[in-house]
Design a protein around this motif. Sequence first.
Motif: not given
Length: 264
Positions: A18-25
């Motif tokens: 999931l982490a790589p799919l979280i929108p970046p800041a």
Amino acid sequence: MTRKAYSTDLSDSEWAILAPLIPPAKSGGHPRTTDMREVCNAIYYHLKTGCQWDMLPGDFPPSSTVYSYYRKWQKYGIWEELNHTLRDKLREKLGRSTQPTAIAADSQSVKTTGKKGDVYGFDGGKLVKGRKRQTIVDSLGLLLKVVVSEGNAGERVLAAYALMELLEERPELLEKVEVIWVDSGYDGDKFALAVWLMIQAHVEVMRRTNKEFEVLPKRWVVERTFGWFNQYHRLSKDYERLTEMSEAAIYAVMTRIMLRRLAV
């Protein structure tokens, strides 16, 4: 993570997916200090337990922060996008093409916690006051599209609308569809013609042979999806004021289900 673990927490392998799919800041400004894994853990805890946002356990990030991300991701279509991405990954893991050849449509009527403005009605067939979740899934029961409407909305109209929305947003998902499985509530030449004109697929109606409960072939996949929904207390009723938030909750639940299967 120093707090006590909850059964809804993401495992290391699930978070790695999931982490790589979280929108970046956003670039510039103050760097992000919020633990995004804990934000996701809090959201999944909320969906599973059905607790109010301000009643999240104190060892999660502040409920206002968690809800802010949850609402922002709904606003920008992130939950639906995550659902599509994870579904493609899961289908590939199972040796399936990301483009299904068979899909199923059905609706689930659920009660609300009160009259929800104009998006509220009485489903005379299922005797439920509330809302209707028109759902389209692939042959594995994985979600393609959900549309939440008033409880008295017509199923054929809703299904056609959901297909039209999906065709506009992700036409590649429907390019290879040959058949759509439905129950007798979707029977009729007009609906079949509408489906054919949109995606050139055949409508196959699964009819019961008697009035007793009967597991219909090919139709159980969407019923199983509704069963998955029912395992999450936030979906036991429609608690949301806005239907778009109702839809976001369903997409978010499906991401949790698929993450668990992908990490196995």
